[in-house]
Write an enzyme that holds these catalytic residues in place. Structure first.
Site, PDB file in Angstrom:
ATOM      1  N   ASP B 180       0.860  -1.179   0.000  1.00  0.00           N
ATOM      2  CA  ASP B 180       0.000   0.000   0.000  1.00  0.00           C
ATOM      3  C   ASP B 180       0.896   1.230   0.000  1.00  0.00           C
ATOM      4  OD1 ASP B 180      -1.800  -2.086   0.473  1.00  0.00           O
ATOM      5  OD2 ASP B 180      -3.055  -0.873   1.798  1.00  0.00           O
ATOM      6  N   LYS B 248      -6.767   3.363  -3.591  1.00  0.00           N
ATOM      7  CA  LYS B 248      -7.184   3.359  -2.194  1.00  0.00           C
ATOM      8  C   LYS B 248      -7.386   4.787  -1.742  1.00  0.00           C
ATOM      9  CE  LYS B 248      -5.202   2.020   2.323  1.00  0.00           C
ATOM     10  NZ  LYS B 248      -4.125   1.273   3.012  1.00  0.00           N
ATOM     11  N   LYS B 284     -10.134   0.385  -2.729  1.00  0.00           N
ATOM     12  CA  LYS B 284     -10.079   0.136  -1.289  1.00  0.00           C
ATOM     13  C   LYS B 284     -10.365   1.409  -0.511  1.00  0.00           C
ATOM     14  CE  LYS B 284      -7.001  -1.232   2.503  1.00  0.00           C
ATOM     15  NZ  LYS B 284      -5.642  -1.655   2.897  1.00  0.00           N
TER      16      LYS B 284
END
Lengths: 482, 348
Positions: B180, B248, B284
């Site tokens: 991430d 995300k 996400k």
């Protein structure tokens, strides 16, 4: 099981306890009607809900007499602030009984509960709150000091937003000191009668509001009654014409809110996902039973294919079915008669060469249902581009330049509303300025607020409802009343 | 050349389907100018309309069997997260145990998709997962739990590219299955799109393992610092063009994190990308999703925007820490008919 097969989530009917029959509401009491009682139904199932009285000429006469007496003896003598107190009380009672009213509206009209719960009923309360605030401020309504009420107002409302149209009519009439005889639509009398109960709860003086139910003939009796000072009508252009004829040459004042064939204009720089939502909301909201529905989509030719593809994709996510289910997006068509009209006009659209498309959609067996439908390849000469369908049917046309968009948008006998979708503020303002429509929404559609006046150009009627302007339909300058 | 809804020319991720890894903008090399021309040619976002649509989706009412199904699905999509300065190996082992056995009172309870930790603790998580770690589990024919590591000077992203890449390489070497990363918001806001783009590409390269597998790359836009929906939309497109496997919303470290309108907006981007190229990119939302109700609203938004096929761990995740226990309480309620309480779910 698919995630998108949402399990049934019906709103409970337990909150609503209907009497087996309802009379007319005259002089503060429910009374029998002289005409034959009829059963009002749920258009989603054709199930009978309750018996409704029919008012004949004599009943209408009694109701007008009660309104006249209440006007002369009570309502016209009350101070504005005292009238306002009653309206505030009504508004609060509507809020308290909101869920019950929403269920009743959905049962009798066929509209999805999410709309009656989240839009119709909250707006009803908002309308009463708004005009309650005006009751003691009429000197500032723009009609000079101490404007006068007109007297007895006869009000005839349609079936598409039964209780909301009642609020649009009754709230300004009472705030400005008039008394009322209201005739709800034949197919949707239920919430008006529940509203009569609210008036009793609010202890509104008898006769200030009277409600007479029945078919078109009841409305005609009200229009023709010599002691009515004002007629306010919302409904079809055809009936509006008859009413204009009947009141011509009399002292009756008239406001009409009639049909529409609104253009929803999508430019190539529009915020596209929100424009698609706006188009869907513009025509499929309330099954398209909206006089200001965006029934003509004018889309700039260079983005036509993309818009149509996105629109189709979005329509496949709409849920048609039980109006009481909280997840229903498209409810039932209000009557067999209306369903027939929608079928006839869509058949004409196909005959005229337009391409018809509906998402895969299972229609219930009982009740009156019509799948959301779009027509591409529609020409300005097509019937489905000219006539008000009043159903979930969208006609898609194209344009090349802003000038062409304006010309096509205005090329209609109607002029109630229009929508513009563009990211460019200067263009939005320039186009809005040229559209001959009472309401122009930009980057939104079908939004209503009691502070904003609503009404039409041309065959969409005259007079304005809502806002300060809405008061002038029920007031005359001091000394100006005949 | 393809033309998207805006009429703008479309970049194609050459190699994102497997070959190469470089991107070709069909009307020129990747520069600030070409990227700006492309990103600013995308239609704008109307904030009021977007928020109205999200509010409309939030009114969907999932009851009985639908609710039960949604609750299980939420668990399967959770990246169970701990990202604190005070994280220790013990804390991570506890989190992993919770990920493996969310509800000791109910063996039918599904497992979460992944645990998400700082890079230096990725090895601890891998070790604690043991046979439940996704690669080993896959070899044994089950799905397992992945280890996601935040990297690239998370959460601020304020470090040199070399430091960021070293951060990523460390996490990948420690066994992280997913990285991430954060984008350089400063570069984005000052218009240095090329720098953001190249950084994502470089990180993507750093996600490669010697065995030929890739750690999956989630690109955190930190929408709370981009502020406007137009910025978020452009950053989403930029990340997708540069090869993100997931986009995300947030780090969870700033005031505004995953809101439903933001998630909706990002879902619209991946839906449009799929329409354009046939490729599927994941989304996400992370930060701020604490209740079952919020999570279910997210699932509804996914299913009604990108489509139901997005409701799987390879295409949708929810980054959360406290959400899991709320979902477990709701599951227990569904099973027993009454609400229990915080002492009937385990702390991690």
């Amino acid at each position: 099981m698919s995630f998108l097969d949402y399990a049934p989530a019906p709103e409970s009917r337990a909150i609503l306890s209907l009497r087996p029959s309802y009379g007319l509401f005259v002089d503060g009491e429910f009374v029998d009607g002289n005409g034959p009682a009829f059963t009002t139904i749920s258009p989603a199932t054709e199930e009978g809900l309750t018996e409704i009285a029919t008012a004949d000429d004599a009943d209408v006469d009694r109701a007008v007499a009660a309104a006249r007496k209440a006007y002369d003896r009570v309502w016209s003598k009350l101070s504005g602030s005292d009238r306002g107190k009653y309206l505030f009380r009504i508004a609060r009672l509507v809020q308290e009984r909101a869920r019950e009213l929403a269920v009743a509206e959905t049962l009798n009209n066929g509209k999805p509960i999410k709309e009656s719960r989240d839009v119709d009923i909250p707006l009803v309360a908002a309308w009463f709150f708004y005009y309650a605030g005006w009751a003691d401020k009429l000197d500032h309504a723009g009609l000079g000091p101490d404007p006068r009420p007109l007297g007895v107002a006869g009000q005839i409302i349609p079936w598409n937003f039964p209780l909301l149209m009642l609020a649009w009519k009754i709230a300004p009439a009472l705030a400005s000191g008039n008394t009322v005889v209201l005739k709800p639509a034949e197919t949707t009398p239920l919430t008006a009668l529940l509203f009569a109960e609210i008036l009793q709860q609010a202890d509104l003086p008898p006769g200030v509001v009277n409600i007479v139910t029945g078919p078109g003939a009841t409305g005609q009796a009200l229009v023709r009654h010599p002691d009515v000072d004002k007629i306010a009508f919302t409904g079809s252009t055809a009936v509006g014409r008859e009413i204009a004829r009947a009141t011509a040459g009399t002292r009756k004042r008239l406001t009409l809110e009639l049909g529409g064939k609104a253009a929803n204009i999508v430019f190539d720089d529009a915020p596209i996902d929100q424009a698609i939502e706006g188009v869907v909301n513009g025509i499929f909201y309330n099954q398209g039973h909206v006089c200001c529905a965006g029934s003509r989509l004018l889309v700039q030719e260079n983005v036509h294919d993309d818009v149509v593809e996105r629109l189709k994709q979005r329509l496949t996510t709409l849920r048609l079915g039980d109006p009481l289910d909280k997840n229903t997006d498209i409810g039932a068509v209000n009557s067999a008669e209306q369903l027939e009209r929608i079928r006839e006009l869509t058949a004409a659209g196909e005959e005229e060469g337009a391409t018809r498309w509906s998402p895969p959609c299972v229609l219930p067996d009982a009740g009156f249902w019509f799948a959301p439908t779009i027509f591409t390849g529609v020409q300005t000469s097509s019937r489905i581009a000219r006539e008000e369908i009043f159903g979930p049917v969208l006609s898609i046309l194209t344009f090349r330049t802003p000038q062409e968009a304006i010309a096509k948008a205005n090329n209609t006998p109607y002029g109630l509303s229009a929508g513009i979708w563009s990211d460019k503020g200067s263009r939005v303002l320039a186009v809005a300025d040229e559209l001959r429509a009472g309401v122009v929404w930009t980057n939104t559609f079908n939004r209503f607020d009691p502070a904003s006046p609503f009404g039409g150009y041309k065959e969409s009627g005259y007079g304005r409802e809502g806002g300060k302007q809405g008061l002038s339909a029920y007031l005359a300058p001091a000394g100006g009343i005949r | 050349m393809t033309v998207d809804g805006s009429g703008a020319r479309v970049a194609r991720r050459a190699g994102s389907a497997g070959a190469g890894g470089a991107l070709e903008l069909l009307d020129g090399p990747v520069t600030d100018t070409t990227l700006r021309r492309y990103l600013e040619g995308i239609p704008g976002v109307d904030a009021v309309g977007l928020e109205q649509r999200a509010a409309g989706l939030a009114t969907r009412s999932l009851k009985t069997s639908s609710k039960a199904m949604a609750l299980d699905r939420v668990i399967e999509l959770i990246d169970l997260t701990t990202l604190e300065g005070a994280d220790t190996p013990g804390r991570v082992r506890s989190l992993v145990a919770k990920a493996i056995t969310p509800d000791p009172s109910d063996p039918t309870c599904p497992r979460v998709a992944a645990v998400c930790v700082y890079g230096d603790l990725a090895a601890v998580a891998v070790d604690a997962l043991g046979p439940f770690h996704a690669p080993r589990a896959r070899a044994a024919g089950t799905s397992g739990i992945a280890v996601a590591a935040v990297a690239t000077a998370f959460p601020s992203g304020r470090a040199s590219l070399a430091v960021k890449l070293a951060d990523v390489a460390d996490a990948v070497a420690a066994g992280a299955d997913e990285i991430d990363m954060v984008i350089d918001r400063g570069a984005f806001l000052s218009g240095r799109y090329e720098q953001v783009f190249e950084e994502i590409r470089a990180v993507k390269e750093a996600c490669r393992r010697p065995d030929g597998e890739d750690a999956h790359l989630k690109v955190i836009l930190e929408v709370g610092e981009l502020v406007t929906y137009d910025n978020a939309r452009r950053a989403s497109w930029l990340a997708v063009l540069a090869g993100a496997d997931f986009i995300k919303t947030s780090t969870g470290k700033v005031a505004s994190n995953a809101t439903l309108p933001m998630t909706l907006l990002m879902l619209e981007v991946v839906r449009d990308w799929h329409r354009l190229t046939g490729e599927q990119v994941g989304v996400k939302p992370a930060g701020g999703i604490r209740t079952s109700k919020d999570a279910i609203r997210n699932l509804v938004t996914v299913a009604e925007t990108a489509g139901e096929e997005w409701l799987r761990p390879s295409l949708f995740r929810i980054g959360a820490s406290s959400l899991l226990n709320d979902v477990l309480l709701q599951r227990q309620k569904a099973r027993t008919g009454h609400y229990s309480g915080a002492d009937y779910v385990t702390i991690d």
